[in-house]
Design a protein around this motif. Structure first.
Motif, PDB file in Angstrom:
ATOM      1  N   ASP A 202       1.367  -0.994  -9.645  1.00 14.84           N
ATOM      2  CA  ASP A 202       0.998  -2.343  -9.189  1.00 14.84           C
ATOM      3  C   ASP A 202       0.149  -3.093 -10.207  1.00 14.84           C
ATOM      4  N   ARG A 218      -0.342  -7.287   5.908  1.00 13.27           N
ATOM      5  CA  ARG A 218      -0.458  -6.322   6.993  1.00 13.27           C
ATOM      6  C   ARG A 218      -1.123  -5.044   6.503  1.00 13.27           C
ATOM      7  N   TRP A 247      -7.855  -1.765   6.405  1.00 16.01           N
ATOM      8  CA  TRP A 247      -7.258  -0.871   5.417  1.00 16.01           C
ATOM      9  C   TRP A 247      -8.102   0.382   5.228  1.00 16.01           C
ATOM     10  N   GLU A 251      -3.743   4.288   2.263  1.00 19.85           N
ATOM     11  CA  GLU A 251      -2.742   3.551   3.036  1.00 19.85           C
ATOM     12  C   GLU A 251      -2.220   2.359   2.234  1.00 19.85           C
ATOM     13  N   PRO A 252      -0.999   1.906   2.551  1.00 20.62           N
ATOM     14  CA  PRO A 252      -0.459   0.737   1.852  1.00 20.62           C
ATOM     15  C   PRO A 252      -0.898  -0.566   2.506  1.00 20.62           C
ATOM     16  N   THR A 254       1.081  -4.194   3.159  1.00 20.33           N
ATOM     17  CA  THR A 254       2.411  -4.795   3.074  1.00 20.33           C
ATOM     18  C   THR A 254       2.288  -6.309   3.116  1.00 20.33           C
ATOM     19  N   ARG A 318      12.925  -6.614   0.785  1.00 24.75           N
ATOM     20  CA  ARG A 318      11.784  -6.242  -0.062  1.00 24.75           C
ATOM     21  C   ARG A 318      10.719  -7.321  -0.067  1.00 24.75           C
ATOM     22  N   ARG A 321       8.708  -7.269   3.033  1.00 22.42           N
ATOM     23  CA  ARG A 321       7.847  -6.093   3.212  1.00 22.42           C
ATOM     24  C   ARG A 321       7.501  -5.481   1.853  1.00 22.42           C
ATOM     25  N   TRP A 322       6.894  -6.285   1.008  1.00 17.49           N
ATOM     26  CA  TRP A 322       6.514  -5.799  -0.320  1.00 17.49           C
ATOM     27  C   TRP A 322       5.283  -4.909  -0.168  1.00 17.49           C
ATOM     28  N   THR A 323       5.380  -3.695  -0.664  1.00 18.30           N
ATOM     29  CA  THR A 323       4.324  -2.711  -0.436  1.00 18.30           C
ATOM     30  C   THR A 323       3.447  -2.532  -1.670  1.00 18.30           C
ATOM     31  N   HIS A 325      -0.074  -0.455  -3.075  1.00 14.10           N
ATOM     32  CA  HIS A 325      -0.884   0.734  -2.811  1.00 14.10           C
ATOM     33  C   HIS A 325      -2.244   0.557  -3.477  1.00 14.10           C
TER      34      HIS A 325
END
Length: 392
Positions: A202, A218, A247, A251-252, A254, A318, A321-323, A325
């Protein structure tokens, strides 16, 4: 020599401490309000860019985090945003609603501090600042506080010294040390309403520093629709600050980069603009630099017309819901508030008094009750301070 001319000593002249002292004083209690800072209400003065986001009209208990999600209900019900607005109006302080129920002073936060000091003066509160609390002891029904080179005693003590967020303003974990001293449990404090840092794959998003866009962020079961901001260290902006409170490490987070996009919009773009690239299509709805970076990560080179519908549908998914980390947060130095704190299990939700130590109270940010961004934490300060002030 110990001065024992008070009914209550309030430690901390921030939002909750000022409210508590003023309410108790106006009920005829002799109140001493102490703070190590040179002036009262320092967090109030810097909040909201100096205009003090003093409450939120959408305040409900569900917008607060706590190990006991029901704890805040009583205080919030008994002192509402309307109650504080009425106080502000009585002092002729002009205000406006910015977004999402957030209320700000039209001019300076100094007006709110002046109002609270005036309310304290009406109650005859003795306000003293600019010295450290060197010791707090309890015995024979009295709390003895050493403040600088003076000693004071009272049958009631209120912990209103906040949490460790924004340490450059003198914030610390003093409240937790004091609570533990009296046998109260503390829920592990952590930074809240804080920017998140990015590493690993990232890290390239740091190159977008300064780019902001409306998203839905999220974390866990919580989702917030506001702006996200890319920084040189990771992610910030209102949506991210909100999500950060929910958070946990590992955990991710999103992000829906296009929360208003209709399903199938990218396939439709292929029909209407077959020669456009994915970056160009995204550039119509997102900042150019962000559009370019996302398009590169989605690896759909060439024109939209050359892409299979299923691949475009996959790109849509995608983008919804782009994740990310996160590898951490920017810590208490950049956190607007502290999550965790003095456990509500040991406090009365009606009075904020400790169940195991008669006359000991805790209010405001020092307690394990943390609100959303946008005036919620000030409303908790007013409400919890009022509850304790009425009980003293």
């Amino acid at each position: 020599m110990t001065t024992n001319d008070y009914d209550a000593i309030v430690l901390g002249a921030g939002a909750a401490g000022l409210m508590c002292a003023a309410v108790a004083g106006q009920r005829g209690r002799r109140v001493l309000l102490l703070d190590h800072a040179e002036q009262v209400g320092k967090k109030i003065l810097i909040s909201g860019g100096g205009r003090c986001n003093f409450t939120n009209i959408h305040t409900v208990p569900e917008r607060y985090l706590s190990a006991n999600p029901h704890f805040a209900k009583s205080a919030l019900a008994r002192y509402t945003p309307a109650d504080f607005i009425a106080l502000v109006d009585a002092y002729g302080i002009a205000w406006h609603e910015k977004t999402l129920g957030q209320l700000f002073c039209d001019r300076s936060a100094k007006a709110v501090v002046a109002m609270l000091l005036d309310e304290a003066a009406k109650g005859g509160v003795d306000v003293r600042c600019g010295a450290p609390v060197r010791g707090v002891e309890h015995g024979d029904g009295l709390f003895r506080v050493t403040f600088g080179d003076r000693a004071f005693a009272a049958p009631n003590l209120v912990i209103a010294t906040g949490g460790p967020s924004i340490p450059k303003m003198g914030a610390s974990g003093f409240a937790y040390d004091l609570a533990r001293h009296f046998g109260l449990k503390v829920v592990e404090p952590r930074p809240a309403l804080v920017p998140l840092t990015l590493g690993g794959e990232d890290v390239l998003f740091r190159e977008l520093s300064g780019v902001a866009t409306p998203v839905e962020a999220r974390a866990g079961k919580a989702a917030f629709r506001e702006a996200a901001l890319f920084t040189h260290r990771g992610l910030s902006g209102p949506a991210i600050l909100q999500a950060s409170s929910y958070w946990r490490h590992g955990e991710p987070v999103t992000i829906d980069f296009l929360p208003d996009a209709a399903p199938g919009w990218l396939v439709e773009a292929k029909r209407s603009r077959p020669r456009a690239t994915l970056a160009a299509a995204l550039g119509g709805v997102l900042p150019d630099r962000l559009a370019q970076t996302l398009a590169e990560r989605l690896t759909l080179p060439g024109e939209l017309g050359a892409q299979a519908d299923r691949k475009l549908a996959g790109a849509e998914t995608r983008l919804k819901r782009w994740t990310f980390h996160p590898n951490g947060t920017e810590g208490f130095a950049k956190a607007e508030v502290t999550a965790g704190g003095i456990s509500t299990a040991g406090l009365s939700s009606q009075t904020m008094m400790a169940k195991s130590v008669a006359g000991l109270y805790a209010v405001g940010e020092a307690v394990d009750v943390t609100g959303w961004l946008g005036g919620y934490n000030f409303q908790w300060a007013w409400a919890s301070g009022y509850a304790a002030g009425r009980a003293l």
